[in-house]
Design a protein around this motif. Sequence first.
Motif, PDB file in Angstrom:
ATOM      1  N   TYR A 144       0.837  -1.201   0.000  1.00 12.00           N
ATOM      2  CA  TYR A 144       0.000   0.000   0.000  1.00 12.00           C
ATOM      3  C   TYR A 144       0.875   1.257   0.000  1.00 12.00           C
ATOM      4  N   ARG A 198       2.555   1.770  -3.422  1.00 10.22           N
ATOM      5  CA  ARG A 198       1.651   2.245  -4.479  1.00 10.22           C
ATOM      6  C   ARG A 198       1.210   3.694  -4.277  1.00 10.22           C
ATOM      7  N   HIS A 199       1.061   4.110  -3.001  1.00 10.21           N
ATOM      8  CA  HIS A 199       0.517   5.442  -2.739  1.00 10.21           C
ATOM      9  C   HIS A 199       1.528   6.437  -2.178  1.00 10.21           C
ATOM     10  N   GLU A 247       4.751  10.602  -8.875  1.00  9.43           N
ATOM     11  CA  GLU A 247       4.683   9.260  -8.316  1.00  9.43           C
ATOM     12  C   GLU A 247       5.569   8.302  -9.122  1.00  9.43           C
ATOM     13  N   SER A 279       4.553  12.156   1.669  1.00 10.41           N
ATOM     14  CA  SER A 279       3.395  11.258   1.664  1.00 10.41           C
ATOM     15  C   SER A 279       3.501  10.188   2.746  1.00 10.41           C
ATOM     16  N   SER A 315      -7.964  11.553  -1.561  1.00 13.11           N
ATOM     17  CA  SER A 315      -6.807  10.801  -2.042  1.00 13.11           C
ATOM     18  C   SER A 315      -7.165   9.344  -2.310  1.00 13.11           C
ATOM     19  N   ALA A 316      -6.479   8.777  -3.293  1.00 10.92           N
ATOM     20  CA  ALA A 316      -6.661   7.355  -3.602  1.00 10.92           C
ATOM     21  C   ALA A 316      -6.228   6.506  -2.417  1.00 10.92           C
ATOM     22  N   ALA A 317      -5.211   6.979  -1.689  1.00  9.96           N
ATOM     23  CA  ALA A 317      -4.725   6.231  -0.523  1.00  9.96           C
ATOM     24  C   ALA A 317      -5.786   6.168   0.565  1.00  9.96           C
ATOM     25  N   GLU A 353      -8.718   3.782  -0.407  1.00 11.14           N
ATOM     26  CA  GLU A 353      -8.412   2.357  -0.254  1.00 11.14           C
ATOM     27  C   GLU A 353      -8.414   1.944   1.223  1.00 11.14           C
ATOM     28  N   ALA A 390      -0.326  13.936  -5.770  1.00 11.67           N
ATOM     29  CA  ALA A 390      -0.914  12.664  -5.351  1.00 11.67           C
ATOM     30  C   ALA A 390      -2.157  12.347  -6.162  1.00 11.67           C
ATOM     31  N   ARG A 391      -2.365  11.048  -6.399  1.00 10.51           N
ATOM     32  CA  ARG A 391      -3.569  10.625  -7.118  1.00 10.51           C
ATOM     33  C   ARG A 391      -4.787  10.794  -6.229  1.00 10.51           C
TER      34      ARG A 391
END
Length: 930
Positions: A117, A120-121, A137, A182, A341-343, A346, A384-385
């Motif tokens: 995790y 990826r983030h 990223e 991050s 955020s995508a993080a 998830e 950040a995504r």
Amino acid sequence: MVASVASLKSAAQAASYYEADDYYTEGGESPSAWFGEGAKALGLDGEVDRATFARGLEGVLPSGDRLGTVRNGEREHRPGWDMTFSAPKSVSIMAEVAGDRRLIGAHDRAVKVALDYIERHGAATRARTGGQVRTVETGNLAVATFRHNTSRAQDPQLHTHSVILNATQDKAGNWRSVESLSFFRIYKDAGSIYRQALAGEARQLGYGIVEGKSGTFELAGVPEAAIREFSARGNKVEEALAERGKTRADATAAEKATITLATREAKEHIAREQLVPTWRDQAEAAGFGENERRALVAQAERQATPERPFGLAEQGQRQAAATLAVGAAARHLSERDAVFSAAALEARAVEQAGGRATAAEVATAVRRAEATGELVARERGGGARGFTTREAVSTERRMLAIEDAGRDRALAPMEKQDAARAVTTTAFFAEARGHRWTDGQREAATGLLTGTDRVTGVQGYAGTAKTTTVLATYAEGMRSAGYQVRAFAPTAQAASLLGDAIGAEGATVAKAVLGGETLVVEASRGRETWIVDEASMVSARDMAKVLSLAERSGARVVLVGDVKQLGSVEAGRAFGQLQDAGMRTFALDRIVRQENELTREAVQATIAGDGRRALEALDRGGGKVTEIADAGDRRAVMARDFAQLTPRERDRTLVMDTTRDGRELLTQAIRAELRRDGTIGEHQVSAATLESRGLTREEARHARGYEAGDVVTFRRGYERQGIEKGEAYRVAKVDAAANRIELRDREGRAIDWKLDKWGRGQAEAFAERQREFAKGDRVQFTRNDREAGRINGATATVKAIDAEARTMTVRDARGREHVMQLDQARDQHVRHGWVGTVHGSQGATADRSMTHLESFRANTVDAKTAYVAISRARKGAALYTDSREGLANAIETRTGERATALAPERAAPAIERQIEKPALAKGDRSMGLG
């Protein structure tokens, strides 16, 4: 502590630290290992070689690359970061004391899930493109993991140090240094991912799970006494944090790392075989003897689920669970942030899945949701995504479309000469009283009275006298033209102030939205104009609803606010977005509130984002800036400064912090000073008070959002269940899997609350907090109570306390007395009122302001926060900070701007409007015609 992160200071120190504990031999096991795509690219696999690890910390990679910056002939390179994952104490006890070594493998696998995790983030580097430095990223890290089985206090403590080397490979194949910000943003979410993965592994091994607060868990069957017995190290950290006025919940990663190091004992090198007998004796003394341990392990082994591939039906169930979890997580996050955020998505989805889907299955569900358009990709700050939702995009489009459709579609309430006459007359009498109108005020008032737009904005900086000049004149003029005027604002206190100023009954925006059809019916009976104050604090969701209600009823709307001030708690920046899209807006930029020219200069500097000039203006006489590194010392000085004011000066001073926890700590410091000088009486009474849990609508739908001990009230009654509107019920048990909660009423009667059947969406949850009150205290109401005449946010002074009768008599600012029954839930919505949050104080005015601004709080200290804090004061603003330089940088680099669901280029007024402008027809009330 489930997860922690800390920067490594030096390569030599880090290498020797990890070598010193002899990670490389433990009964034939391999407690060190390389992890990550970056490690693979460097050819690093299996056990961690000491020499390779040490060179990697120095920036010397197996690829031949050498990272770092040469300064004064010497190469400088940050070694990396230590991300540590710690198992719950019960897992450590069962693995190390009871000897169930299966749990060690479970821990190792959970750590890998969390590191995946993070990779990826969190894997990113900084790159210069087009003259600008951006965070990019990379998706790869090189991580050396080292597993321990003891704490420094020699308690059983299964944990893994994951040392992230300061090296990552960019898209072009070049090795670069890592942008680490991050890691500090997502380490708590990484801890949640680890915790959920470990809980799933433990269930598969046959253990029951007992869920605790904030998503924590312990293994069922391990006594609480044993857990306490083996928590010496954690208890020391908790005590050290408490001494600094902190808890694990509100301390930053840096503060927790500092405390951990400060309380660290020199680790003795004691072999595990020597420790185990001592541990077992301790367990025996705590009531968890050998028979109990053996029985629990045997039971788990019998109940273990053998590993096997899932069948098609089970795969479908897990996919459905992951999809539902992602949807719930997106609804939860999008309520507070239009782009999240995508993080975070998830991590929240894995929590929501509750073991019914793995992190990998959740990640796959996120990709599916993006492919179907339920989630829309957006970039967040720092490269950040992120995502927004289809619904959020639709809401913003609808809001912009309604405003656009109303342009030039209403008749002017007044002829220009009549409006000019009304404004001139009002301005003449105001000047006779010593208040000279500005050109901007004249233009805005005249423009509103002659406008032909159904929705109009007034953008005015704090202290430009929007309400007492423009809005009061507009309201009077509209009434003379035959319109009814309604006053709305995000908070009851702001609505009350607006209503008093313009001669209308004030109501909250929430009440308008809740009223819905009733408001439309009432407003459709005549001609109306709605004034919405503090519009920057209205979310996109509520703004769209208000504009929709106005459109349907034919009402005109004037939105008043300041885009430079703090935004709504909920998602969006509706007021600013409407302005960006071309809404006709009158600007007021001449500030008249500040009597002190240097305070005004500080305000103007924060508007411009010039932190250094703002602080200098305060130092030169606009107030003061006090820099004290230690938080406890800083609050103590602030409290003494406040206590040294006269009672009259205190009443005219606004004291603020940026967080709720900070507000409580500062309140404690101030009350201690006021007890010493006799302002607060010696005889205190302890009472339970209720603080809103602040659950999102999505959290309130699920039992896992509540905790045992919470107090719940319902907005309506449920006769069959014996639920009365407004009565308090305590949460006794939470069954997250069945989505049900056992409530208890005042008599102890059990109520089975099945959230899928009744009450969902009609409940509000509160946490109970003990507070002490004394005569002379200042209190603040925390909930609206119209019948009792209490407004959320209003303050009052304690005039008398009857400890035997359990009552407290308070007098509010309007002179009304309230006798509060301390043991009745209705009267427990109160807190100390000496300190407010900056967000909650927006709209207030005082002679002086005193604000606690910690520069490192990236989420709560920025240009908007400083602007609101300083602009509250007429005569002087005092700031108390850990770092003057850090605060100046925060004002200059953190804008505090909220993201919108619509990308900026999509928000232009001419693009994708959903409502066409109909032909102008006399009497067409749906379009707000006069």
